[in-house]
Design a protein around this motif. Structure first.
Motif, short mmCIF file in Angstrom:
data_model
loop_
_atom_site.label_atom_id
_atom_site.label_comp_id
_atom_site.label_asym_id
_atom_site.label_seq_id
_atom_site.Cartn_x
_atom_site.Cartn_y
_atom_site.Cartn_z
N ARG A 193 2.69 1.04 1.34
CA ARG A 193 4.03 1.65 2.20
C ARG A 193 3.81 3.25 2.39
O ARG A 193 3.22 3.61 1.56
CB ARG A 193 5.01 1.10 1.82
CG ARG A 193 5.18 -0.53 1.51
CD ARG A 193 5.36 -1.79 2.21
NE ARG A 193 5.82 -2.20 2.30
CZ ARG A 193 5.07 -3.98 1.43
NH1 ARG A 193 3.54 -3.49 2.28
NH2 ARG A 193 5.71 -4.81 1.25
N LEU A 194 4.36 2.92 3.67
CA LEU A 194 4.50 4.71 4.12
C LEU A 194 6.11 5.36 3.58
O LEU A 194 6.94 5.00 4.07
CB LEU A 194 4.40 4.27 5.88
CG LEU A 194 3.97 6.80 6.06
CD1 LEU A 194 3.13 6.68 5.81
CD2 LEU A 194 3.42 6.27 7.74
N PHE A 211 -2.32 4.02 11.11
CA PHE A 211 -2.86 4.04 10.51
C PHE A 211 -2.74 5.33 9.65
O PHE A 211 -3.25 6.23 10.17
CB PHE A 211 -4.03 4.14 12.37
CG PHE A 211 -3.62 3.46 12.71
CD1 PHE A 211 -5.08 2.31 12.86
CD2 PHE A 211 -2.65 3.21 14.43
CE1 PHE A 211 -5.06 1.23 13.66
CE2 PHE A 211 -3.09 1.93 15.17
CZ PHE A 211 -4.27 1.12 15.04
N ILE A 212 -3.79 4.86 8.38
CA ILE A 212 -4.20 5.66 7.28
C ILE A 212 -5.86 6.17 7.43
O ILE A 212 -5.81 5.36 6.54
CB ILE A 212 -2.92 5.37 6.48
CG1 ILE A 212 -1.30 5.11 6.25
CG2 ILE A 212 -3.10 5.99 5.30
CD1 ILE A 212 -0.87 4.34 5.44
N VAL A 249 -5.86 -0.41 8.13
CA VAL A 249 -4.14 -0.46 9.17
C VAL A 249 -3.08 -1.20 7.97
O VAL A 249 -3.32 -1.75 7.04
CB VAL A 249 -4.78 -1.85 9.61
CG1 VAL A 249 -3.67 -1.77 11.21
CG2 VAL A 249 -5.31 -0.76 10.86
N CYS A 250 -1.96 -0.20 7.79
CA CYS A 250 -0.59 -0.60 7.36
C CYS A 250 0.11 -1.15 8.20
O CYS A 250 0.63 -1.25 8.79
CB CYS A 250 -0.35 0.61 6.03
SG CYS A 250 1.60 -0.09 5.74
N GLU A 251 -0.09 -3.15 8.00
CA GLU A 251 0.72 -3.84 8.61
C GLU A 251 2.21 -3.50 8.99
O GLU A 251 2.87 -3.66 9.82
CB GLU A 251 0.49 -5.16 7.87
CG GLU A 251 -1.21 -5.58 8.05
CD GLU A 251 -1.58 -7.01 8.34
OE1 GLU A 251 -0.69 -8.21 7.95
OE2 GLU A 251 -2.76 -7.09 8.44
N LEU A 274 1.51 14.46 7.58
CA LEU A 274 0.96 13.08 6.58
C LEU A 274 -0.17 12.14 7.31
O LEU A 274 -1.23 12.25 6.24
CB LEU A 274 2.16 12.55 6.30
CG LEU A 274 3.64 12.38 5.84
CD1 LEU A 274 4.33 10.92 6.03
CD2 LEU A 274 3.58 12.73 4.74
N LEU A 275 -0.59 12.45 8.47
CA LEU A 275 -1.62 11.99 9.24
C LEU A 275 -2.76 12.70 9.01
O LEU A 275 -3.94 11.66 9.16
CB LEU A 275 -1.61 11.43 10.16
CG LEU A 275 -0.20 10.24 10.32
CD1 LEU A 275 0.16 9.59 12.13
CD2 LEU A 275 -0.77 9.14 9.74
#
Length: 286
Positions: free
Chosen positions: A11-12, A63-64, A68-70, A275-276
């Motif tokens: 999770r973000l 996109f981390i 890919v965090c769905e 963060l990215l």
């Protein structure tokens, strides 16, 4: 990272970098929400308690790095005064009856709450923060605590004073409000963390305000925090259990005014950009 007990999903999360000198590890705790009493997820990091909320657009992923965090939801953690969270269990623990102010009890006894082992993690911070609102008796090396109504009222009045000073600085819409409206706004914000009986009523009686005026305002602006039993469900399940999140966000937007909402979105975008760049800077590991 493991978002919840034994579950390896990503999770973000945007959270304040509190006490950077600490070990940097955070613990997700299931605690009772002070208003509703429902199980709610909190983050404890370096002895600072934070509450979790989430925001999700209709479609989206993150996109981390190469991953890919769905789950496109944006989770945010904001610092919360632990006194709000502990007030209900200290109220129950003293077992007050009419003119009888109740019992003095040790912290370990008060902090033992059936089905909520997360409170045990708060023992280390509860002694200092609850001294503000409790009577304390010392017998030998042991300390016994009992909630004190007059101290709680003084603490709540201080919180109201802080909010009254802060709200007019947020934007011109708040600055243009008269003193009584600002006072009602302040109490309605506190009302999101207080039960009507006894604390919100006690505060309103002291300030000579009608309780319905403040609770009506609080209902319009209410946001439901993240519940631990919902965090891993589908987006539709979550939205259904959150009492119509689209309607709540619409009400919230009208209360905060469109200009302020844009400022919040811009701030979030700046935070996300940072963060990215660091690829995983917003992830908190248990």
């Amino acid at each position: 990272m493991a978002w919840w007990e034994g579950v390896d999903e990503t999770r973000l999360l945007i959270a304040p970098d509190v006490n950077a000198a600490g070990n940097g590890l955070g613990h997700f705790l299931s605690l009772r929400h002070p208003k509703s009493g429902k199980a709610t997820c909190y983050l404890l990091k370096n002895e600072t308690l934070q509450e979790l909320n989430w925001f999700k657009q209709a479609y989206g992923s993150w996109f981390i790095g190469d991953y890919v965090c769905e789950d496109g939801r944006l989770y945010t953690a904001t610092t919360v005064d632990p006194v709000f969270i502990l007030l209900p269990i200290f109220e129950e623990a003293r077992m007050k009856k009419r003119d009888d102010q109740g019992k003095f009890r040790q912290l370990e006894e008060i902090m033992f709450v059936n089905s909520y082992p997360g409170y045990q993690h708060l023992i280390s911070i509860s002694e200092n923060c609850m001294q503000l609102v409790c009577e304390i008796k010392e017998i030998g090396s042991s300390k016994f605590f009992r909630l004190d109504d007059s101290k709680v009222l003084a603490w709540l009045c201080f919180k109201v004073h802080q909010l009254k000073q802060t709200l007019p600085t947020l934007d011109k819409n708040y600055a243009a409000r008269d003193k009584k409206d600002t006072l009602i706004d302040s109490i309605s914000i506190l009302g999101e963390y207080l039960k009507d009986e006894p604390w919100l009523k006690l505060l309103c009686d002291h300030l000579k305000l009608d309780l319905p005026d403040t609770t009506m305002k609080a209902q319009v602006t209410e946001i439901h925090p993240t519940a631990p039993d919902n965090t891993l469900g589908s987006s539709n399940q979550l939205q259904g259990k959150r009492v119509g999140v689209k309607e709540e966000l619409r009400d919230l937007e009208s209360c905060l005014k469109r200009q302020k909402w844009r400022k919040i979105q811009e701030t979030l975008k700046k935070c996300l950009a940072g963060l990215l760049e660091s690829e995983a800077g917003g992830l908190v590991e248990e």
